[in-house]
Design a protein around this motif. Structure first.
Motif, PDB file in Angstrom:
ATOM      1  N   ASP A  49      -3.883   6.713   8.502  1.00 28.70           N
ATOM      2  CA  ASP A  49      -4.521   6.093   9.660  1.00 28.70           C
ATOM      3  C   ASP A  49      -5.380   4.890   9.274  1.00 28.70           C
ATOM      4  OD1 ASP A  49      -3.437   7.896  11.545  1.00 28.70           O
ATOM      5  OD2 ASP A  49      -4.953   9.389  11.026  1.00 28.70           O
ATOM      6  N   GLU A  50      -5.873   4.866   8.043  1.00 29.24           N
ATOM      7  CA  GLU A  50      -6.734   3.758   7.612  1.00 29.24           C
ATOM      8  C   GLU A  50      -5.990   2.436   7.476  1.00 29.24           C
ATOM      9  OE1 GLU A  50      -8.625   4.776   3.980  1.00 29.24           O
ATOM     10  OE2 GLU A  50     -10.013   6.234   4.888  1.00 29.24           O
ATOM     11  N   VAL A  51      -4.662   2.483   7.268  1.00 32.05           N
ATOM     12  CA  VAL A  51      -3.924   1.247   6.964  1.00 32.05           C
ATOM     13  C   VAL A  51      -2.929   0.860   8.046  1.00 32.05           C
ATOM     14  CG1 VAL A  51      -4.189   1.519   4.484  1.00 32.05           C
ATOM     15  CG2 VAL A  51      -2.212   2.535   5.624  1.00 32.05           C
TER      16      VAL A  51
ATOM     17  N   ASN B 184      -4.904   8.183   3.163  1.00 28.37           N
ATOM     18  CA  ASN B 184      -5.155   8.330   4.604  1.00 28.37           C
ATOM     19  C   ASN B 184      -4.337   7.281   5.348  1.00 28.37           C
ATOM     20  OD1 ASN B 184      -6.180   8.325   7.242  1.00 28.37           O
ATOM     21  ND2 ASN B 184      -8.241   8.883   6.568  1.00 28.37           N
TER      22      ASN B 184
ATOM     23  N   CYS C 110      -3.373   4.772  -1.240  1.00 23.64           N
ATOM     24  CA  CYS C 110      -4.242   5.289  -0.186  1.00 23.64           C
ATOM     25  C   CYS C 110      -3.737   6.676   0.213  1.00 23.64           C
ATOM     26  CB  CYS C 110      -4.220   4.342   1.021  1.00 23.64           C
ATOM     27  SG  CYS C 110      -5.192   4.898   2.430  1.00 23.64           S
TER      28      CYS C 110
ATOM     29  N   ARG D 223       0.161   7.934  16.579  1.00 22.21           N
ATOM     30  CA  ARG D 223      -0.307   7.293  15.342  1.00 22.21           C
ATOM     31  C   ARG D 223       0.144   5.834  15.293  1.00 22.21           C
ATOM     32  NH1 ARG D 223       0.126  11.204  10.911  1.00 22.21           N
ATOM     33  NH2 ARG D 223      -2.147  11.328  11.021  1.00 22.21           N
TER      34      ARG D 223
ATOM     35  N   THR E 115       0.851  -1.184   0.000  1.00 24.95           N
ATOM     36  CA  THR E 115       0.000   0.000   0.000  1.00 24.95           C
ATOM     37  C   THR E 115       0.884   1.230   0.000  1.00 24.95           C
ATOM     38  OG1 THR E 115      -1.771  -1.124   1.218  1.00 24.95           O
ATOM     39  CG2 THR E 115      -1.820   1.276   1.191  1.00 24.95           C
TER      40      THR E 115
ATOM     41  N   ARG F 150      -1.773   2.653  16.672  1.00 24.30           N
ATOM     42  CA  ARG F 150      -2.790   1.934  15.903  1.00 24.30           C
ATOM     43  C   ARG F 150      -2.256   0.601  15.372  1.00 24.30           C
ATOM     44  NH1 ARG F 150      -6.870   5.525  13.780  1.00 24.30           N
ATOM     45  NH2 ARG F 150      -6.488   7.684  14.399  1.00 24.30           N
TER      46      ARG F 150
END
Length: 316
Positions: free
Chosen positions: A214-216, A212, A210, A254, A188, A257
């Motif tokens: 934070d989405e991955v 964003n 991608c 971050r 990604t 996550r």
């Protein structure tokens, strides 16, 4: 048993087969044992001459190639752009032909022009190693990166690698995308839209784009941060550094996550506090220094294989 190396040069990852990557990685594993011994030299390239022709500045790559050649007992000559006849207007072709006339066996080339290594390889009998050509490729960086991942994660098939930052101008990103795709990883790419055109998703079915981060984060096995390539940009590609850090900088908050075992990688030099927080750069998830160590083993393996060596012939 692996097939012997069949290429005169190492110019890029795109033209290599999966078997070529495996051969380099397997050979590098053997050389990593060598560089950890009290006596770190082997006579594999005794009598050979390696010329490091670095028209662009470099610290890690240039030093790594110099040490790799010396560990293999080769003679090494260093040439940079400011001390070469490029300053007098000599062409790359003529410089290469003059070096070959001095019986250079290998020329390790870093150049600001994409395709420079291919240009030289087509015109010389010496083995050319691409140490980075413009925004095109940096194959040895990708090989040491994937070797480091393989050491820590095993088979990379199905592993999820997130590459973050300046994808558009990064030769490291391009070489890693090709290498990881051949090794079966899922990739990604994350960054500002100005530095990550949608066309990068067309490279392969296991490559996605991608915008964003934070989405991955939660599903990443590896997060690879890239430096902003200011020297290759003709204009500002995002409004401010502060905005970039807020959207794409990896901070402890971050990174929380991610899974506890997620690896953090960076090809260097790190802009601490920009793409990567100080604490994370030096933390337990970071394998940045392992990448540097593995770069020496990988470059020894490449020089050895280009010289006709075979892993089965290596002495313990």
């Amino acid at each position: 048993m692996s097939e012997p190396w069949k290429h005169k040069d190492l110019l890029g990852i795109r033209e290599l087969a999966r078997a070529d990557l495996d051969l380099i990685h397997d050979t590098a594993a053997a050389f990593k044992a060598v560089i950890n011994r009290p006596i770190k030299k082997v006579p594999s390239l005794r009598g050979r001459t390696v010329i490091n022709l670095f028209v662009e500045p470099s610290t890690r790559t240039r030093t790594s190639f110099e040490l790799a050649a010396k560990r293999l007992s080769a003679d090494v000559v260093q040439i940079d752009g400011s001390s070469s006849s490029f300053t007098k207007g000599e062409s790359l072709r003529d410089t290469g032909r003059n070096l070959e006339a001095m019986n250079a066996d290998y020329i390790v080339l870093r150049h600001s022009a994409a395709g420079a290594a291919h240009f030289l390889a087509d015109r010389l009998g010496a083995s050319i190693i691409n140490a980075g050509d413009g925004a095109h490729e940096h194959p040895t960086q990708a090989l040491l990166d994937t070797f480091t991942m393989r050491e820590r994660l095993g088979d990379l098939s199905g592993k999820h690698v997130v590459i973050v930052g300046d994808i558009l101008f990064s030769r490291v990103a391009r070489s890693n995308i090709w290498a990881l795709a051949k090794l079966g990883a899922r990739i990604t790419l994350v960054g500002p839209r100005t530095l990550l055109p949608p066309r990068f998703a067309d490279i392969g079915e296991n490559v996605s784009v991608c915008y964003n981060l934070d989405e991955v984060m939660a599903e990443a096995d590896v997060i690879m941060l890239l430096r902003i390539q200011h020297e290759r940009q003709q204009k500002a590609m995002f409004p401010s550094l502060g905005e970039y850090i807020g959207l794409f900088g990896v901070t402890p908050k971050r990174f929380a996550r991610c899974r506890p075992e997620t690896l953090i990688m960076h090809p260097g030099p790190i802009n601490r506090g920009v793409e990567l927080d100080h604490a994370l750069a030096d933390g337990v998830n970071s394998v940045v220094l392992q990448q540097v160590t593995n770069g020496l083993a990988v470059r020894m393996a490449i020089l050895y294989l280009l010289g006709g060596g075979h892993p089965a012939e290596m002495q313990p």
